[in-house]
Scaffold this active site. Structure first.
Site, PDB file in Angstrom:
ATOM      1  N   ASN A   1     -70.272 -40.669  11.864  1.00 19.43           N
ATOM      2  CA  ASN A   1     -70.148 -40.752  13.194  1.00 19.43           C
ATOM      3  C   ASN A   1     -68.641 -40.456  13.484  1.00 19.43           C
ATOM      4  O   ASN A   1     -67.672 -41.116  13.149  1.00 19.43           O
ATOM      5  CB  ASN A   1     -70.129 -42.245  13.723  1.00 19.43           C
ATOM      6  CG  ASN A   1     -69.775 -42.419  14.962  1.00 19.43           C
ATOM      7  OD1 ASN A   1     -69.639 -41.364  15.958  1.00 19.43           O
ATOM      8  ND2 ASN A   1     -69.559 -43.711  15.641  1.00 19.43           N
TER       9      ASN A   1
ATOM     10  N   HIS B   1     -73.861 -47.979  20.445  1.00 14.79           N
ATOM     11  CA  HIS B   1     -72.781 -48.000  19.597  1.00 14.79           C
ATOM     12  C   HIS B   1     -71.733 -49.202  20.211  1.00 14.79           C
ATOM     13  O   HIS B   1     -71.466 -49.281  21.459  1.00 14.79           O
ATOM     14  CB  HIS B   1     -71.916 -46.743  19.349  1.00 14.79           C
ATOM     15  CG  HIS B   1     -70.790 -46.879  18.420  1.00 14.79           C
ATOM     16  ND1 HIS B   1     -69.575 -47.291  18.717  1.00 14.79           N
ATOM     17  CD2 HIS B   1     -70.850 -46.678  17.105  1.00 14.79           C
ATOM     18  CE1 HIS B   1     -68.917 -47.282  17.589  1.00 14.79           C
ATOM     19  NE2 HIS B   1     -69.714 -46.844  16.673  1.00 14.79           N
TER      20      HIS B   1
ATOM     21  N   GLU C   1     -68.615 -49.198  20.481  1.00 18.79           N
ATOM     22  CA  GLU C   1     -67.719 -48.710  21.442  1.00 18.79           C
ATOM     23  C   GLU C   1     -68.189 -48.539  22.829  1.00 18.79           C
ATOM     24  O   GLU C   1     -67.723 -48.461  23.896  1.00 18.79           O
ATOM     25  CB  GLU C   1     -66.955 -47.632  20.803  1.00 18.79           C
ATOM     26  CG  GLU C   1     -65.825 -47.851  19.792  1.00 18.79           C
ATOM     27  CD  GLU C   1     -65.864 -46.916  18.735  1.00 18.79           C
ATOM     28  OE1 GLU C   1     -66.280 -45.681  18.859  1.00 18.79           O
ATOM     29  OE2 GLU C   1     -65.569 -47.266  17.647  1.00 18.79           O
TER      30      GLU C   1
ATOM     31  N   GLU D   1     -73.746 -53.122  12.947  1.00 17.98           N
ATOM     32  CA  GLU D   1     -72.388 -52.860  12.927  1.00 17.98           C
ATOM     33  C   GLU D   1     -71.519 -54.104  13.363  1.00 17.98           C
ATOM     34  O   GLU D   1     -71.270 -54.087  14.683  1.00 17.98           O
ATOM     35  CB  GLU D   1     -72.001 -51.600  13.530  1.00 17.98           C
ATOM     36  CG  GLU D   1     -72.607 -50.515  13.200  1.00 17.98           C
ATOM     37  CD  GLU D   1     -71.922 -49.157  13.460  1.00 17.98           C
ATOM     38  OE1 GLU D   1     -71.473 -48.448  12.455  1.00 17.98           O
ATOM     39  OE2 GLU D   1     -71.767 -48.822  14.529  1.00 17.98           O
TER      40      GLU D   1
ATOM     41  N   SER E   1     -66.345 -50.132   8.467  1.00 18.74           N
ATOM     42  CA  SER E   1     -65.600 -50.090   7.331  1.00 18.74           C
ATOM     43  C   SER E   1     -65.946 -49.789   5.959  1.00 18.74           C
ATOM     44  O   SER E   1     -65.478 -50.231   4.859  1.00 18.74           O
ATOM     45  CB  SER E   1     -64.313 -51.190   7.344  1.00 18.74           C
ATOM     46  OG  SER E   1     -63.757 -51.310   8.389  1.00 18.74           O
TER      47      SER E   1
ATOM     48  N   GLY F   1     -63.757 -50.104  12.282  1.00 20.58           N
ATOM     49  CA  GLY F   1     -62.291 -49.486  12.386  1.00 20.58           C
ATOM     50  C   GLY F   1     -61.162 -50.476  12.045  1.00 20.58           C
ATOM     51  O   GLY F   1     -60.035 -50.021  12.318  1.00 20.58           O
TER      52      GLY F   1
ATOM     53  N   LYS G   1     -66.985 -39.825  16.077  1.00 24.43           N
ATOM     54  CA  LYS G   1     -66.378 -40.496  17.265  1.00 24.43           C
ATOM     55  C   LYS G   1     -65.564 -39.226  18.049  1.00 24.43           C
ATOM     56  O   LYS G   1     -66.225 -38.016  18.094  1.00 24.43           O
ATOM     57  CB  LYS G   1     -65.403 -41.522  16.921  1.00 24.43           C
ATOM     58  CG  LYS G   1     -66.046 -42.491  16.145  1.00 24.43           C
ATOM     59  CD  LYS G   1     -65.665 -43.678  15.897  1.00 24.43           C
ATOM     60  CE  LYS G   1     -66.369 -44.747  15.067  1.00 24.43           C
ATOM     61  NZ  LYS G   1     -65.752 -45.859  15.064  1.00 24.43           N
TER      62      LYS G   1
HETATM   63  P1  PGA Z   1     -65.710 -47.368  10.754  1.00 25.27           P
HETATM   64  O1  PGA Z   1     -66.679 -47.200  12.124  1.00 25.27           O
HETATM   65  O2  PGA Z   1     -66.442 -46.752   9.541  1.00 25.27           O
HETATM   66  O3  PGA Z   1     -64.609 -46.484  11.093  1.00 25.27           O
HETATM   67  O4  PGA Z   1     -65.341 -48.712  10.850  1.00 25.27           O
HETATM   68  C1  PGA Z   1     -68.007 -47.406  11.886  1.00 25.27           C
HETATM   69  C2  PGA Z   1     -68.768 -46.903  13.243  1.00 25.27           C
HETATM   70  O5  PGA Z   1     -68.239 -47.299  14.282  1.00 25.27           O
HETATM   71  O6  PGA Z   1     -69.759 -46.302  13.116  1.00 25.27           O
END
Ligand code: PGA
Length: 259
Positions: free
Chosen positions: A9, A95, A97, A164, A206, A170, A11
């Site tokens: 992803n 997701h 976010e 997740e 992460s 993140g 983003k």
């Molecule tokens: P990250 O994000 O690997 O940067 O923690 C995962 C995601 O949001 O799909």
């Protein structure tokens, strides 16, 4: 036999000009691509470029979200059919976010899901609890409520669930393999009972080259959804390489047990 799935992803990152180097770097990593499925979700404006670069089928491409209908007055949205037109076979939905930064609620996510499935997109449906929900002990209830929308999906084969935990996205703080496995088992049980089948379940939050093998060695972890560490082709490739190794060690162990 199911194949593990590794999804990137991106983003809201990368310029179009960086796409070619990424694909080249990924190809040079010479991964065992017959053993797994790989999906990359770039910003929608990069789908055409990434799709044509990846045409030798090193990976499939995905949208990061899709509009809640086939067409209409939805300023700023991209219809699922438009993603398909650009070569995307997949879309991420729900997701964290989208849920927490843009406040998408279950009703809206449900509309997006119906629209995506009607357009023939495969869906990576994301769920996960916040830190305060985990501390309150409501993780399972939160996940099950989020999963509720999946009852809209008759074509279960086109679905993948991504667990997740919001507190791991993140932040550099990865769920322990035990925490991931517990939540994945809950998801598998819910899907078995409510949908009559268990989709592949990815872990996200992460993920790095250093932890992908251990996560993939968990019984109910069928793949990984990677944000930050997927932005460099070499690092995403390393996650896949170690992840496949972790997956294979689990599969051979399970075969031993079943003998
Ligand atoms: P990250 O994000 O690997 O940067 O923690 C995962 C995601 O949001 O799909």
């Amino acid at each position: 036999v199911i194949r593990p799935l590794f999804a990137a992803n991106w983003k809201m990152n990368k310029q179009v000009s960086e796409v070619r180097a990424y694909v080249q770097g990924f190809i040079q990593a010479a991964l065992p691509l017959e053993k797994c499925e790989v999906v990359v979700a770039p910003p929608s404006t990069h789908l055409t470029t990434l799709g044509s670069e990846a045409q030798n089928r090193v990976f499939q491409i995905a949208g990061q979200n899709c509009g809640p209908a086939a067409s209409g007055a939805f300023t700023g949205e991209i219809a699922p059919g438009m993603l398909k037109e650009l070569g995307a076979d997949w879309v991420l939905l729900g997701h964290s976010e989208r849920r927490h930064v843009f406040h998408e609620d279950e009703a809206l996510i449900g509309k997006r899901l119906s629209a995506a499935l009607s357009a023939g997109l495969k869906v990576i449906f994301c769920v996960g609890e916040t830190l305060s929900e985990r501390k309150q002990g409501t993780t399972r209830a939160v996940i099950e409520k989020q999963l509720g929308n999946l009852k809209l999906a008759q074509k279960g084969k086109d679905l993948v669930v991504a667990y997740e935990p919001v507190w791991a996205i993140g932040t550099g703080e990865v769920a322990t393999p035990e925490q991931a496995e517990e939540a994945h088992r809950w998801i598998a049980e819910w899907c078995g009972a409510e949908l009559g089948q268990t989709p592949r379940i990815l872990y996200g939050g992460s993920v790095k080259p250093e932890n992908s093998a251990e996560l993939m060695a968990q019984r109910h972890v069928d793949g990984l959804l990677v944000g930050g560490a997927s932005l460099e082709a070499e690092s995403f490739a390393a996650i896949i390489r170690h992840g496949v190794r972790g997956w294979e060690s689990k599969v051979s162990l399970m075969k031993e047990v079943l003998k």
